[in-house]
Motif scaffolding. Structure first.
Motif, PDB file in Angstrom:
ATOM      1  N   PHE A 179      14.403  11.353  -5.801  1.00  0.00           N
ATOM      2  CA  PHE A 179      13.066  10.946  -6.242  1.00  0.00           C
ATOM      3  C   PHE A 179      12.326  12.067  -6.963  1.00  0.00           C
ATOM      4  CE2 PHE A 179      12.451   7.323  -2.940  1.00  0.00           C
ATOM      5  CZ  PHE A 179      13.280   6.527  -3.703  1.00  0.00           C
ATOM      6  N   SER A 180      12.883  13.272  -6.992  1.00  0.00           N
ATOM      7  CA  SER A 180      12.243  14.336  -7.758  1.00  0.00           C
ATOM      8  C   SER A 180      12.346  14.079  -9.258  1.00  0.00           C
ATOM      9  CB  SER A 180      12.877  15.695  -7.428  1.00  0.00           C
ATOM     10  OG  SER A 180      14.222  15.753  -7.877  1.00  0.00           O
ATOM     11  N   THR A 181      13.200  13.132  -9.647  1.00  0.00           N
ATOM     12  CA  THR A 181      13.319  12.783 -11.064  1.00  0.00           C
ATOM     13  C   THR A 181      12.237  11.797 -11.495  1.00  0.00           C
ATOM     14  OG1 THR A 181      14.822  10.936 -10.603  1.00  0.00           O
ATOM     15  CG2 THR A 181      15.810  13.101 -10.936  1.00  0.00           C
ATOM     16  N   LEU A 182      11.472  11.260 -10.550  1.00  0.00           N
ATOM     17  CA  LEU A 182      10.434  10.288 -10.874  1.00  0.00           C
ATOM     18  C   LEU A 182       9.138  10.994 -11.251  1.00  0.00           C
ATOM     19  CD1 LEU A 182      11.007   7.721  -7.982  1.00  0.00           C
ATOM     20  CD2 LEU A 182      11.746   7.504 -10.358  1.00  0.00           C
ATOM     21  N   TYR A 183       8.233  10.247 -11.834  1.00  0.00           N
ATOM     22  CA  TYR A 183       6.920  10.756 -12.211  1.00  0.00           C
ATOM     23  C   TYR A 183       6.181  11.164 -10.942  1.00  0.00           C
ATOM     24  CZ  TYR A 183       2.408  10.861 -14.655  1.00  0.00           C
ATOM     25  OH  TYR A 183       1.211  11.245 -15.194  1.00  0.00           O
ATOM     26  N   ALA A 184       5.761  12.422 -10.861  1.00  0.00           N
ATOM     27  CA  ALA A 184       5.229  12.990  -9.625  1.00  0.00           C
ATOM     28  C   ALA A 184       4.044  12.214  -9.046  1.00  0.00           C
ATOM     29  CB  ALA A 184       4.859  14.454  -9.848  1.00  0.00           C
ATOM     30  N   PRO A 185       3.058  11.774  -9.848  1.00  0.00           N
ATOM     31  CA  PRO A 185       1.940  11.024  -9.252  1.00  0.00           C
ATOM     32  C   PRO A 185       2.357   9.724  -8.577  1.00  0.00           C
ATOM     33  CG  PRO A 185       1.314  11.855 -11.405  1.00  0.00           C
ATOM     34  CD  PRO A 185       2.787  12.105 -11.262  1.00  0.00           C
ATOM     35  N   LEU A 186       3.492   9.145  -8.975  1.00  0.00           N
ATOM     36  CA  LEU A 186       3.942   7.909  -8.346  1.00  0.00           C
ATOM     37  C   LEU A 186       4.380   8.136  -6.908  1.00  0.00           C
ATOM     38  CD1 LEU A 186       4.871   4.938  -8.306  1.00  0.00           C
ATOM     39  CD2 LEU A 186       7.012   5.680  -9.372  1.00  0.00           C
ATOM     40  N   ILE A 187       5.017   9.266  -6.636  1.00  0.00           N
ATOM     41  CA  ILE A 187       5.589   9.487  -5.305  1.00  0.00           C
ATOM     42  C   ILE A 187       4.656  10.293  -4.398  1.00  0.00           C
ATOM     43  CG2 ILE A 187       7.924   9.404  -6.245  1.00  0.00           C
ATOM     44  CD1 ILE A 187       8.075  12.420  -5.999  1.00  0.00           C
ATOM     45  N   ARG A 188       3.417  10.477  -4.833  1.00  0.00           N
ATOM     46  CA  ARG A 188       2.502  11.259  -3.989  1.00  0.00           C
ATOM     47  C   ARG A 188       2.164  10.486  -2.725  1.00  0.00           C
ATOM     48  NH1 ARG A 188      -2.547   9.333  -3.765  1.00  0.00           N
ATOM     49  NH2 ARG A 188      -3.483   8.214  -5.543  1.00  0.00           N
ATOM     50  N   ASP A 189       1.808  11.232  -1.676  1.00  0.00           N
ATOM     51  CA  ASP A 189       1.408  10.614  -0.420  1.00  0.00           C
ATOM     52  C   ASP A 189       0.174   9.755  -0.652  1.00  0.00           C
ATOM     53  OD1 ASP A 189       3.432  11.959   0.900  1.00  0.00           O
ATOM     54  OD2 ASP A 189       2.178  13.717   1.244  1.00  0.00           O
ATOM     55  N   GLY A 190       0.152   8.602  -0.023  1.00  0.00           N
ATOM     56  CA  GLY A 190      -0.912   7.638  -0.242  1.00  0.00           C
ATOM     57  C   GLY A 190      -0.423   6.464  -1.050  1.00  0.00           C
ATOM     58  N   ARG A 191       0.482   6.723  -2.000  1.00  0.00           N
ATOM     59  CA  ARG A 191       1.111   5.637  -2.746  1.00  0.00           C
ATOM     60  C   ARG A 191       2.498   5.317  -2.198  1.00  0.00           C
ATOM     61  NH1 ARG A 191      -0.739   7.954  -8.508  1.00  0.00           N
ATOM     62  NH2 ARG A 191      -2.680   6.772  -8.776  1.00  0.00           N
TER      63      ARG A 191
END
Length: 415
Positions: free
Chosen positions: A160-172
């Motif tokens: 998941f480090s290849t994904l857009y960082a704001p998408l995988i942030r805590d809360g989402r």
């Protein structure tokens, strides 16, 4: 077969789904559960078993559906499937989830060879928007003011480090790294061979013989045991008649007796498969071919040789100092360490304006696995992009992820 569900996995799935269907005052619940880990560890299959046990209905999206020749189609698909799942909750009167398999394969960026398209951006933005407003998901070109049912989303992937960082942030997104321990692996493999007469002790010995193999390896070994009977059947029928016998026959499909699943036979087949894995890993034929092509059509700039020059000293005499080359000793040592770990290196550049947005571009080189090639290629890039940022990237070819990102040149030639 009585497949085994790892309690830790089932617990994580059950808590996430249930929490999203509850109304917890003052609690912000992440809509997305991201299950990531090594390939072949049964992430998707364990999800299916958990859904079946909980009586949850699933709407599936494959990572392969997240790209299209028409811009906007994948984002529209996600919104449509989400709304369909929300309607399904109302119609069926039971929990439903939206599941996206291999999200990183469809929306991630592994290296400079992965194209970042408009659809990739829209997919990331759409999932972020749904996670922030799960009851207000609109289709393009229409607007419905009535809120819809909140539907939990479960995504799987390897990195998941290849994904857009704001998408995988805590809360989402709530992250869950799935790597079965020995006991969980024994339980899962025991479920695979539940009808084959292996004792619990034999299952443990089988797992301990191949401790670094993923779950799908043991399932593939079981499938391979049937090859002997199928090969015998083909030779009896004849290669020229096998198609008519299987596809267009009045005799019905052939039947096979259960083969002998003794432990020694399984271990022998397992070692054969491990040997095939190593042949794939060690062949590296693409790199060999590319090196040959590079030798014919591309000649990297030769490394600069440090030559002494004379400079006046304070006491009137002259002393020698080495010229400063583009590739520092620290950078050379870092390249050497990356390659010694079995990784490869590549290089990226960006101008000052794009540096602020992180829009790095490839320098146009393939993944390099030879120290001399890496240093000579880097020398060429440092000269070509002397007024830009240049960084060294180390890539793990097996895990398909970046392990190092180091800026080695800044504008105006400052290293």
């Amino acid at each position: 077969m009585s497949y085994y569900i790892a309690p830790r996995f089932l617990d994580k799935i059950a808590v996430h789904i249930t929490k999203n269907f509850l109304n917890l005052p003052g609690v912000r619940v992440p809509l997305i559960l991201g299950i990531h880990g090594r390939k072949g560890e049964g992430k998707t299959f364990q999800c299916e078993l958990a859904f079946e046990k909980m009586g949850v209905e699933v709407t599936l999206i494959s990572g392969g559906e997240l790209e299209s020749p028409d811009a906007g189609d994948p984002a529209r698909l996600i919104r449509l499937r989400y709304r369909e799942t929300a309607e399904q909750v109302k119609v069926r009167g039971r929990m439903c989830v939206l599941m996206i398999n291999d999200l990183d394969a469809g929306a991630g960026r592994f290296d400079e060879g992965t194209q970042y398209t408009v659809n990739t951006q829209l997919v990331n933005a759409t999932l972020m928007n749904i996670a922030d407003n799960p009851t207000d998901v609109q289709l393009p070109g229409s607007y419905d003011s009535n809120p819809i049912r909140r539907v939990p989303i479960i995504v799987t992937g390897n990195d998941f480090s290849t994904l857009y960082a704001p998408l995988i942030r805590d809360g989402r997104m709530e992250k869950f790294y799935w790597e079965p321990n020995r006991d969980e692996k024994v339980g899962i493999v025991g479920g695979i061979f539940a009808d084959d007469g292996l004792s619990a002790r034999e299952v443990e010995q089988f797992v301990d013989t191949f401790p670094n193999q993923s779950i799908d390896f043991f399932s593939a070994v079981r499938s391979r045991i049937y090859d002997e009977q199928i090969r015998k059947f083909i030779h009896e029928i004849g290669f020229e008649h096998i198609s008519l016998r299987i596809v267009n026959s009045v005799e019905g499909p052939p039947t096979f007796k259960k083969p002998n699943f003794n432990l020694s036979h399984l271990i022998e087949s397992g070692h054969f498969m491990v040997g095939e894995q190593k042949r794939v890993e060690n062949s590296q034929l693409v790199d060999e071919y590319n090196r040959l092509n590079r030798g014919r059509g591309y000649q990297a700039a030769p490394p600069k040789i440090e030559t002494p020059i004379s400079q006046p000293s304070t006491n009137g005499s002259r002393q020698s100092e080495p010229l400063n080359t583009h590739v520092s000793l620290e950078t050379q040592e870092q390249i050497r360490q990356i390659l010694s770990q079995g990784h490869k290196v590549t290089f990226e550049h960006v101008d000052e304006r794009r540096f602020r947005t992180g829009a790095w571009q490839s320098c146009g080189t393939i993944h390099i696995d030879a120290e001399s090639d890496a240093i000579s290629t880097l020398e060429s890039h440092l000269t070509e992009y002397s007024g830009e940022y240049v960084r060294l990237v180390g890539i793990d070819p097996k895990a398909k992820r970046r392990v190092v990102e180091t800026i080695i040149q800044r504008p105006n030639g400052n290293n």
